[in-house]
Design a protein around this motif. Sequence first.
Motif, mmCIF file in Angstrom:
data_model
loop_
_atom_site.group_PDB
_atom_site.id
_atom_site.type_symbol
_atom_site.label_atom_id
_atom_site.label_comp_id
_atom_site.label_asym_id
_atom_site.label_seq_id
_atom_site.Cartn_x
_atom_site.Cartn_y
_atom_site.Cartn_z
ATOM 1 N N SER A 132 -15.283 1.249 -1.446
ATOM 2 C CA SER A 132 -14.711 1.641 -0.160
ATOM 3 C C SER A 132 -13.390 0.947 0.100
ATOM 4 O O SER A 132 -13.207 -0.228 -0.260
ATOM 5 C CB SER A 132 -15.690 1.300 0.973
ATOM 6 O OG SER A 132 -15.190 1.732 2.226
ATOM 7 N N LEU A 133 -12.480 1.669 0.731
ATOM 8 C CA LEU A 133 -11.318 1.022 1.325
ATOM 9 C C LEU A 133 -11.794 0.157 2.480
ATOM 10 O O LEU A 133 -12.824 0.431 3.102
ATOM 11 C CB LEU A 133 -10.325 2.055 1.846
ATOM 12 C CG LEU A 133 -9.738 3.057 0.859
ATOM 13 C CD1 LEU A 133 -8.687 3.919 1.555
ATOM 14 C CD2 LEU A 133 -9.148 2.383 -0.364
ATOM 15 N N ASN A 172 -6.690 1.700 8.645
ATOM 16 C CA ASN A 172 -5.839 1.658 9.827
ATOM 17 C C ASN A 172 -4.349 1.566 9.502
ATOM 18 O O ASN A 172 -3.517 1.657 10.411
ATOM 19 C CB ASN A 172 -6.243 0.490 10.729
ATOM 20 C CG ASN A 172 -7.540 0.754 11.457
ATOM 21 O OD1 ASN A 172 -8.018 1.886 11.517
ATOM 22 N ND2 ASN A 172 -8.130 -0.288 12.017
ATOM 23 N N SER A 173 -4.013 1.410 8.240
ATOM 24 C CA SER A 173 -2.595 1.457 7.860
ATOM 25 C C SER A 173 -2.063 2.889 7.859
ATOM 26 O O SER A 173 -0.855 3.108 7.814
ATOM 27 C CB SER A 173 -2.394 0.842 6.469
ATOM 28 O OG SER A 173 -2.823 1.729 5.438
ATOM 29 N N LEU A 185 0.841 -1.193 0.000
ATOM 30 C CA LEU A 185 0.000 0.000 0.000
ATOM 31 C C LEU A 185 0.881 1.250 0.000
ATOM 32 O O LEU A 185 2.023 1.206 0.473
ATOM 33 C CB LEU A 185 -0.880 0.039 1.260
ATOM 34 C CG LEU A 185 -2.003 -0.984 1.385
ATOM 35 C CD1 LEU A 185 -2.550 -0.951 2.811
ATOM 36 C CD2 LEU A 185 -3.109 -0.697 0.376
ATOM 37 N N PRO A 186 0.342 2.361 -0.486
ATOM 38 C CA PRO A 186 1.060 3.623 -0.285
ATOM 39 C C PRO A 186 1.178 3.922 1.207
ATOM 40 O O PRO A 186 0.418 3.400 2.029
ATOM 41 C CB PRO A 186 0.147 4.660 -0.977
ATOM 42 C CG PRO A 186 -0.737 3.879 -1.879
ATOM 43 C CD PRO A 186 -0.919 2.540 -1.226
ATOM 44 N N GLY A 195 -13.652 0.412 15.309
ATOM 45 C CA GLY A 195 -12.480 -0.318 14.840
ATOM 46 C C GLY A 195 -11.372 0.548 14.293
ATOM 47 O O GLY A 195 -10.337 0.039 13.864
ATOM 48 N N VAL A 196 -11.567 1.853 14.301
ATOM 49 C CA VAL A 196 -10.589 2.760 13.697
ATOM 50 C C VAL A 196 -9.421 3.008 14.637
ATOM 51 O O VAL A 196 -9.605 3.353 15.801
ATOM 52 C CB VAL A 196 -11.258 4.103 13.341
ATOM 53 C CG1 VAL A 196 -10.213 5.122 12.916
ATOM 54 C CG2 VAL A 196 -12.276 3.901 12.235
ATOM 55 N N GLU A 197 -8.213 2.816 14.131
ATOM 56 C CA GLU A 197 -7.016 3.098 14.928
ATOM 57 C C GLU A 197 -5.830 3.291 13.994
ATOM 58 O O GLU A 197 -5.296 2.341 13.422
ATOM 59 C CB GLU A 197 -6.737 1.965 15.907
ATOM 60 C CG GLU A 197 -5.603 2.273 16.854
ATOM 61 C CD GLU A 197 -6.005 2.099 18.316
ATOM 62 O OE1 GLU A 197 -5.355 2.748 19.153
ATOM 63 O OE2 GLU A 197 -6.921 1.330 18.596
ATOM 64 N N GLY A 198 -5.417 4.527 13.815
ATOM 65 C CA GLY A 198 -4.235 4.815 13.018
ATOM 66 C C GLY A 198 -2.982 4.263 13.669
ATOM 67 O O GLY A 198 -2.945 4.009 14.883
#
Length: 263
Positions: free
Chosen positions: A187-188, A194-195, A139-140, A228-231
């Motif tokens: 959608s991603l 999270n990446s 991934l970028p 579920g979101v976590e950078g």
Amino acid sequence: MSPERRVLVHADKETLAAAVAARFVRKVRDLIEEFDEATVVLTGGSMGIAALAAINSSPDRDSIDWSRVNVWWGDERWLPKADDERNEKQAREALLDHVPLDPRRVHAFPSSDEGLDLDAAARSYADELVAAAPRNASLPHFDITFLGMGPDGHIASLFPGHPGIRVTEETVIAVRNSPKPPPERLSLTLPVINSSARVWAVVAGSDKASALGLTLADASIDEVPAAGVEGRRRTLFFVDGDAAAEVPENLIDPGQFWTGADE
């Protein structure tokens, strides 16, 4: 809540959008200075577009070398290219058409009138992600991923009770039977979101208060996808006072000890 997830509350939507814009300009400028480029993932929705409009009206907008900015989207509505409801068109009108981006660095999702079906469009965007990834990566490197959040807790086009929120083997999915029109979207997936080094969720309105409270209480992602979101480095929730109504006081960041390294 993880110590890397923080909530910053602002008085109203206008103050919220301006604060996001100021932080964005500062951070992107720093990223370009350090890495020679910055990569951002945009979202749609009223606050996502308001944040872009605030960036456009910022007196510091032109301090960014926009030719070094890579732009992607987290999701898109499966509509013709010129449709006013496409996230891409709204983003272009709010900001992108007003700054000197390199067109080769702007990666819009395919549209419904470009000769692909929905599944082929998902594969096409997945291939584009791979092509833009650094060597030995899939991934970028995303520096900042913007998200909105629906009253049901959905993010991008990952909805409660839909299988897309649990997809891990694919980077881009075709979404059908969306509970929010239009029914077909791209959608991603959550692992791709999270990446990102930083995820910035911009949330406003009393109708988001319950979902935001559940998000920060680590509800099931099947019921509240935003939970579920976590950078990888930081997850920031920029919210207005109405949206913060059910956020415990101890989770609200006073903001007074922030430094550039925190961003």
